[in-house]
Design a protein around this motif. Structure first.
Motif, PDB file in Angstrom:
ATOM      1  N   THR A 137      -3.818  -5.658   7.088  1.00 13.50           N
ATOM      2  CA  THR A 137      -2.560  -4.973   6.722  1.00 13.50           C
ATOM      3  C   THR A 137      -1.487  -5.379   7.912  1.00 13.50           C
ATOM      4  O   THR A 137      -1.911  -5.771   9.059  1.00 13.50           O
ATOM      5  N   THR A 156       4.003  -0.558   4.014  1.00 12.30           N
ATOM      6  CA  THR A 156       2.768  -1.106   4.518  1.00 12.30           C
ATOM      7  C   THR A 156       2.262  -2.020   3.583  1.00 12.30           C
ATOM      8  O   THR A 156       2.147  -1.749   2.348  1.00 12.30           O
ATOM      9  N   LEU A 211       0.715  -1.060   0.145  1.00  9.07           N
ATOM     10  CA  LEU A 211      -0.135   0.019   0.066  1.00  9.07           C
ATOM     11  C   LEU A 211       0.846   1.207  -0.007  1.00  9.07           C
ATOM     12  O   LEU A 211       0.573   2.266  -0.678  1.00  9.07           O
ATOM     13  N   GLU A 212       2.192   1.187   0.911  1.00  7.02           N
ATOM     14  CA  GLU A 212       2.714   2.389   0.838  1.00  7.02           C
ATOM     15  C   GLU A 212       4.247   2.254   1.124  1.00  7.02           C
ATOM     16  O   GLU A 212       4.546   0.977   1.917  1.00  7.02           O
ATOM     17  N   GLN A 213       5.214   2.707   0.461  1.00 11.64           N
ATOM     18  CA  GLN A 213       6.741   2.503   0.988  1.00 11.64           C
ATOM     19  C   GLN A 213       7.192   4.091   0.807  1.00 11.64           C
ATOM     20  O   GLN A 213       6.947   4.893   0.227  1.00 11.64           O
ATOM     21  N   ASP A 214       8.356   4.188   1.611  1.00  9.02           N
ATOM     22  CA  ASP A 214       9.182   5.600   1.632  1.00  9.02           C
ATOM     23  C   ASP A 214       9.710   5.902   0.283  1.00  9.02           C
ATOM     24  O   ASP A 214      10.234   5.118   0.036  1.00  9.02           O
ATOM     25  N   SER A 219       3.037  -4.427   8.327  1.00  8.49           N
ATOM     26  CA  SER A 219       4.164  -3.601   7.969  1.00  8.49           C
ATOM     27  C   SER A 219       5.452  -4.426   7.656  1.00  8.49           C
ATOM     28  O   SER A 219       5.577  -5.651   8.347  1.00  8.49           O
ATOM     29  N   GLN A 250       9.815   4.048  -5.507  1.00  8.33           N
ATOM     30  CA  GLN A 250       9.351   2.460  -5.530  1.00  8.33           C
ATOM     31  C   GLN A 250      10.381   1.529  -5.682  1.00  8.33           C
ATOM     32  O   GLN A 250      10.673   1.237  -6.841  1.00  8.33           O
TER      33      GLN A 250
END
Length: 762
Positions: free
Chosen positions: A220, A206, A171-174, A222, A177
């Motif tokens: 979900t 995430t 869903l999300e990464q710092d 992490s 990509q």
């Protein structure tokens, strides 16, 4: 308003001409889990053997009368089966029941049949990750497609349906990509280049998982991905040049620190610095170690510096990591630096040219003998200073040191037995100091070896011995020597018959046995007795010491084994005995000693008191019955034959009356009942044979049964002087009878009063 259930005839058998009828196979009955409209009719069973109302139906099994009870029930008259509770497929996915049909009387109408109820799954469970956070590690700079970690989830729904078909996603990464996840397996991998730990050390992702192939329920978690460091950054100095100062004549001190920087992971081998001195230190006087906390280089002096030799040192230093640098990593701009070290001048202590100083002196040297010159030098050549010397440790006060020159002499004679000599070495400590303020002092050790001097001649050991009279008997006399000097001034010793008496070599010979012993032998048979020889002994010292020493050798008669026969036995073996005249002399001497006491006392008494001469004859009781000597070695009180006291009263008369005509009477208390006659013996001709002659005579007298008791007077032990009571020996007491006071005997009773009258004053 309830649903009409389907009707089943489980016991119905269809007609089949020529074949046996079979019961129907009842298909499973499906019912959805989580059904809320209760009770819910599932099915109706009937038997065609009785009309409606004449059959009683029942069911048994899990969910009815077994756990979980009460889930299912049946109308016993109509045969309808009802669901009474909500079902959970994740707990029980099917129920197997048994159906029965009875008549009104309870008789079995049909055989029991199986009834299976299948619970149909619904998507009532979300997928669940196995852990809330997944962790992974990957090297910085990893290529795309590098595996990092795997995310895993589970779903309690039926895995054969889409209710448990899971799909993974990020869903999300710092940042950009840089990672991807496989939607079927959950594997996380890198997808791009550019992972740099020095930029981003940790990435947080995430993750999501969904059932129904990604369209159903979701969950979900992490993922924490850490980049591992590689040595892609070279260390570098913070400056191009460093300035430091160091004091001369000291070592083991730190001079300064060299600061470096490195972007790699602190504490890792990729960050730890290692320093090298490339030039400027030809003697290896400096060293650089790494501070593990700050990664700085610590410059230290490991060998003393000398201001007079070099006032300043210019070092070139390089730095690198403990781990090798990556090939593609760029080189540091300041991988090398210059270090300038200025030396500070101080007052240095004098230095002995040779320390410790070892020398040697012979033992017994007189006072004033030069020992050595223990001089030192002042390293401060640019300063005008004067050195002085003194003693710091001289335990035996043996040495004298010249204050100005350092010359050392003896001031007295050192004894070889001094306790301060250790293994022949004497140790002293000398000080040298300058006249600076404050002065600097140096310590020097002086070790003096005391050399052994050959100042003692060897001594013969033993100085006497015996050999067999026949040269072919015995092994001779083994001679040894000792020397007070230490090696090499002692053994081997040289034994030699005195050259001053050349005639000794005619009858005697000396042969060396080993370094310290020799053997003396006879060349020819010589007379028995004492022979005085003279031997010359010489040691192996430089120069050798020698001494001529006497040796007393007794030549004796030997037995078959080659050993000298002792005393009388040797003489009997040679056919020599005691002559009759000598035997008479010995026996007479013994008898005289034994019988001397009482006659002397009687003669003395008769002179003083002439009227009491026959007093002893007129005694009614024998003195032997009144005074008993229990310490005698005869037969004691009951021994009436061992001896007769009349011998002590009138020995002359008794000798005439009792002289035997034939063989003399035998004494029963003698150690031997009979003695063989002794052959005549030659009188002793040398002093060494006098003791043997007397001992042999006493032995013959003691063994003769015709003489008085051999143990008449004995001294058992010496108990000192000063006893109040006098001796009881009649032999000893008779010599001074006139000085004795016997008046005290009257206080002992009537019997002792007679003795007081006999021996006391008139």
């Amino acid at each position: 308003g309830q649903r009409r259930p389907s009707t089943l005839y489980p016991w119905h058998r269809a007609p089949a001409p020529g074949r046996v009828r079979r019961a129907w196979v009842i298909p499973p009955i499906s019912v959805s889990e989580n059904h809320k409209r209760l009770p819910y009719p599932l099915v109706q069973i009937k038997s065609d053997k009785q009309p409606l109302g004449s059959v009683i139906y029942s069911i048994q099994g899990p969910g009815v009368d077994e756990e979980p009870q009460g889930v299912f029930s049946i109308d016993k008259f109509t045969g309808k089966v009802f669901l009474n509770a909500m079902l959970d497929r994740e707990k029980t996915d099917r129920f197997r029941l048994r159906a029965f049909a009875l008549d009104l009387g309870g008789a079995t109408l049909e055989e029991p049949t199986d009834l299976e109820i299948v619970v149909v799954d619904q998507n009532d469970n979300r997928p669940v990750f196995r852990q809330e956070a997944f962790s992974g590690r990957v090297l910085e700079g990893a290529v795309p497609g590098t595996y990092v970690t795997r995310a895993e989830a589970t779903d309690a729904d039926d895995p054969e349906t889409d209710n448990a078909a899971l799909r993974y996603s990020i869903l999300e990464q710092d940042g950009p990509q840089l990672f991807s996840i496989d939607e079927h397996t959950g594997d996380i991998r890198t997808v791009q280049v550019g992972l740099d730990r020095e930029v981003v050390a940790v990435y947080n992702l995430t993750l999501q998982v969904a059932d129904m192939s990604g369209d159903g329920l979701t969950a979900t978690a992490s993922a924490i991905i850490t980049l591992e460091d590689v040595n892609d950054n070279a260390p570098g100095f913070t400056r191009d040049e460093f300035f430091m100062e160091a004091t001369e004549a000291v070592s083991g001190v730190d001079v300064g620190r060299l600061q470096v920087e490195d972007r790699d992971l602190p504490g890792s081998p990729n960050w730890a610095a290692r320093f090298t001195i490339l030039e400027g230190d030809p003697k290896g006087q400096f060293a650089i170690r790494t501070d593990p906390k700050t990664n700085e280089g610590v410059l230290s002096v490991v060998k003393p510096l000398d201001y007079e030799s070099c006032e300043q040192y210019n070092l070139r230093v390089a730095v690198q990591n403990e781990a090798p640098l990556q090939a593609a990593a760029p080189r540091a701009e300041r991988g090398q630096a210059r270090v300038s070290v200025r030396v500070q001048d101080v007052n240095e202590a004098p230095v002995f040219q040779e320390n410790p100083l070892r020398t040697s002196l012979p033992e017994g040297v007189p006072p004033g003998t030069p020992v050595a010159t223990f001089s030192a030098q002042d390293p401060d050549t640019q300063r005008l200073q004067r050195l002085s010397y003194s003693k710091d440790y001289d335990p035996d006060d043996w040495l004298r040191v010249d204050r100005a020159t350092g010359q050392i002499q003896t001031q007295r004679v050192l004894s070889p037995a001094s306790p301060f000599l250790k293994d022949g070495w004497y140790r002293a400590i000398i000080l040298a100091y300058d006249d600076a303020s404050p002065p600097s002092t140096a310590t020097g050790t002086l070790s003096i070896e005391i050399l052994e001097v050959n100042d003692h001649a060897p001594e013969l050991s033993p100085p006497s011995g015996s050999v067999c009279s026949k040269p072919d008997q015995g092994s001779g006399l083994l001679l040894g020597a000792t020397d007070a000097d230490l090696p090499p001034h002692g053994a081997p010793f040289h034994f030699q018959l005195s050259p001053r008496v050349p005639e000794l070599t005619r009858n005697w010979s000396v042969s060396q046995v080993n370094v310290s012993h020799a053997r003396l032998r006879l060349r020819h048979q010589v007379r028995e007795g004492l022979h005085r020889l003279s031997l010359l002994l010489r040691d192996s010292g430089q120069p050798p010491q020698q001494r001529e020493q006497p040796l007393n050798v007794t030549v004796c008669r030997c037995g078959p084994d080659g050993a000298c026969l002792p005393g009388a036995a040797a003489r009997r073996a040679g056919g020599v005995g005691v002559s009759l005249g000598a035997l008479v002399i010995v026996l007479a001497s013994i008898i005289l000693l034994l019988l001397l006491a009482l006659p002397v006392a009687l003669v003395t008494r008769s002179r003083r008191q002439s009227g009491d001469k026959g007093f002893l004859h007129g005694l009614q009781d024998d003195l032997r019955d009144n005074i008993l000597n229990y310490d005698e070695q005869g037969g004691g009180e009951e021994d009436q034959d061992a001896y007769d006291i009349n011998q002590l009263r009138h020995p002359t008369e008794l000798a005439v009356l009792c002289s035997p005509l034939g063989r003399p009477p035998l004494r029963r208390d003698a150690p031997f009942g009979r003695v063989r006659p002794q052959p005549p013996r030659m009188l002793p001709t040398s002093p060494a044979d006098i003791a043997d002659f007397i001992n042999d005579g006493l032995e013959v007298a003691d063994s003769d049964p015709s003489v008085p008791p051999y143990d008449t007077a004995l001294i058992y032990d010496y108990e000192g002087d000063g006893s109040v009571a006098g001796t009881l020996s009649s032999i000893l007491s008779s010599l001074g009878d006139e000085d004795q006071d016997y008046s005290c005997l009257r206080d002992w009773g009537p019997r002792f009063a007679r003795l007081a009258d006999l021996y006391g004053p008139p």
